[in-house]
Structures are given as C-alpha cells and as structure tokens.
Write a protein that holds these residues in place. Structure first.
Motif, PDB file in Angstrom:
ATOM      1  N   ARG A 100      43.054  56.303  34.155  1.00 33.24           N
ATOM      2  CA  ARG A 100      43.605  55.040  34.679  1.00 33.24           C
ATOM      3  C   ARG A 100      43.155  54.770  36.116  1.00 33.24           C
ATOM      4  NH1 ARG A 100      45.510  50.538  33.379  1.00 33.24           N
ATOM      5  NH2 ARG A 100      47.195  49.644  34.558  1.00 33.24           N
ATOM      6  N   LYS A 101      43.181  55.792  36.941  1.00 29.30           N
ATOM      7  CA  LYS A 101      42.813  55.603  38.345  1.00 29.30           C
ATOM      8  C   LYS A 101      41.370  55.121  38.470  1.00 29.30           C
ATOM      9  CE  LYS A 101      42.701  58.050  42.735  1.00 29.30           C
ATOM     10  NZ  LYS A 101      42.874  59.334  43.406  1.00 29.30           N
ATOM     11  N   GLU A 102      40.471  55.716  37.695  1.00 27.75           N
ATOM     12  CA  GLU A 102      39.066  55.303  37.735  1.00 27.75           C
ATOM     13  C   GLU A 102      38.895  53.881  37.209  1.00 27.75           C
ATOM     14  OE1 GLU A 102      36.199  58.354  36.324  1.00 27.75           O
ATOM     15  OE2 GLU A 102      38.028  59.550  36.081  1.00 27.75           O
ATOM     16  N   ALA A 103      39.674  53.512  36.172  1.00 28.52           N
ATOM     17  CA  ALA A 103      39.586  52.162  35.620  1.00 28.52           C
ATOM     18  C   ALA A 103      40.054  51.134  36.643  1.00 28.52           C
ATOM     19  CB  ALA A 103      40.414  52.063  34.339  1.00 28.52           C
ATOM     20  N   LEU A 104      41.131  51.450  37.355  1.00 28.51           N
ATOM     21  CA  LEU A 104      41.606  50.499  38.376  1.00 28.51           C
ATOM     22  C   LEU A 104      40.636  50.405  39.549  1.00 28.51           C
ATOM     23  CD1 LEU A 104      45.429  51.287  38.380  1.00 28.51           C
ATOM     24  CD2 LEU A 104      44.255  49.306  37.400  1.00 28.51           C
ATOM     25  N   GLU A 105      39.958  51.510  39.859  1.00 26.97           N
ATOM     26  CA  GLU A 105      38.934  51.458  40.914  1.00 26.97           C
ATOM     27  C   GLU A 105      37.745  50.608  40.469  1.00 26.97           C
ATOM     28  OE1 GLU A 105      37.917  55.488  41.814  1.00 26.97           O
ATOM     29  OE2 GLU A 105      39.821  55.884  42.830  1.00 26.97           O
ATOM     30  N   ALA A 106      37.425  50.635  39.179  1.00 26.70           N
ATOM     31  CA  ALA A 106      36.293  49.863  38.676  1.00 26.70           C
ATOM     32  C   ALA A 106      36.539  48.367  38.796  1.00 26.70           C
ATOM     33  CB  ALA A 106      36.006  50.234  37.224  1.00 26.70           C
ATOM     34  N   ILE A 107      37.788  47.940  38.651  1.00 24.80           N
ATOM     35  CA  ILE A 107      38.092  46.507  38.762  1.00 24.80           C
ATOM     36  C   ILE A 107      38.807  46.200  40.080  1.00 24.80           C
ATOM     37  CG2 ILE A 107      38.224  46.089  36.292  1.00 24.80           C
ATOM     38  CD1 ILE A 107      41.349  46.125  36.766  1.00 24.80           C
ATOM     39  N   GLY A 108      38.721  47.097  41.019  1.00 19.80           N
ATOM     40  CA  GLY A 108      39.490  47.017  42.262  1.00 19.80           C
ATOM     41  C   GLY A 108      39.309  45.760  43.078  1.00 19.80           C
TER      42      GLY A 108
END
Length: 182
Positions: free
Chosen positions: A170-178
């Motif tokens: 989840r953390k990486e996914a939110l960083e991808a669309i940050g």
C-alpha cells in the motif's frame, strides 16, 4: 445319477471345517512414534517486481474523448466481477481475460485513466506488483497532464480511498500516485 453323486460330494465338502489347525498367533505390533504435522499457516504471496510491458506506445486509432467507457473496459470489468465470485480454478483465467480486455482498451486509447487503474488492479490480483506500480505511476502522470488530469485525478483518489486495493504494498502504491493526491 451323476447329478446326485455330484450334489453329495458338494455337501460333504461343504460340511468340513475351513481350517484344519489352529491359526497363527497374533503378535503385538511395534508402536510408532508419530510426529505431529504442523498446521499450514497463511501463505504469503510472492509478487513479481519486474514489469516488461511498454505503456508508452502511440495510439492505434484516433483517441475518442467521449465520456462513455470503452467496450474493452466494460468487458474487463465484467471479467473481474465474475472472477470475484468464481471458483479458484476459474478465477485466474477470468482475471487474465480481464487483463487482455484492459490491454486492448489501452492499445486503442493509451490515455484512458479508467483502463489504466483497472489494469493496475487486475495485475495486483495476479501478484504482478511491478506492473501494477508502473500503471499507478502512469495514472499519476495522466493526472498531472492539463487536459487528461480531469479524468485521471478522481481515479487516483480512488486508490487512496480504497484501503483494500494494493494491500500488501500500500505504501508504495500511494507513493506511485503521490503527486495526484491533495
């Protein structure tokens, strides 16, 4: 007469005991120490981190800027909905068919934000983490575009709002669309 003598022989043979002598004595079997087999715990899926798909191809046809969904996106949505209620054996096949539908939609219109988001979710379901993150980054780029951002920003917000999506990373996914998030 032959029949009568045959019947007498059968009757006499049938009256004899089956065993002439006592049977063999039973022996005590050896006790075997059984090792208890541990209960299998939940299996953590192995995600594929590499993605060898090129998401930057030129469109095959002229882009349709209408507000309606592409028929390929609708077909992919149907396949993923069927996969949610399908048996485990058929689930993977339905998700793969959904991926093919979203891929066709992106071939026709590489700027389709809905197809990009749904393809990322489909890749997540088959544990292709690298491709899912690459598509989320692509969605973020679409959201930053002055013309395409109108359709892509709400899709990026959907990722932030749905906590069940991309749960394992989840953390990486939110960083991808940050950059798309307020």
């Amino acid at each position: 007469m032959l029949k009568l003598s045959l019947c007498c022989v059968v009757l006499v043979a049938g009256c004899r005991p089956l065993y002439q002598a006592d049977g063999e004595r039973l022996r005590n079997p050896k006790l075997i120490a059984h090792v208890p087999i541990p209960e299998p715990g939940p299996v953590k899926p192995t995600y594929v981190d590499k993605c060898e798909v090129d998401f930057r191809r030129d469109p095959v046809v002229v882009r349709d800027t209408g507000t309606k969904k592409s028929p390929h996106v609708i077909a992919g949505d149907v396949k993923l909905a069927q996969a949610e209620v399908a048996v485990a054996a058929a689930k993977v096949d339905l998700v793969i068919q959904g991926i093919e539908s979203y891929r066709k939609a992106l071939q026709l219109d590489p700027y389709d934000a809905e197809a990009t988001l749904q393809l990322a979710r489909a890749y997540d379901q088959v544990f292709y983490k690298g491709c899912a993150l690459a598509l989320l980054k692509r969605l973020d780029e679409l959201a930053q575009h002055p013309k395409l951002g109108i359709a892509a920003k709400p899709r990026a917000r959907k990722v932030a709002d749905n906590r069940e999506w991309f749960r394992e990373y989840r953390k990486e996914a939110l960083e991808a669309i940050g950059r798309s998030l307020p």
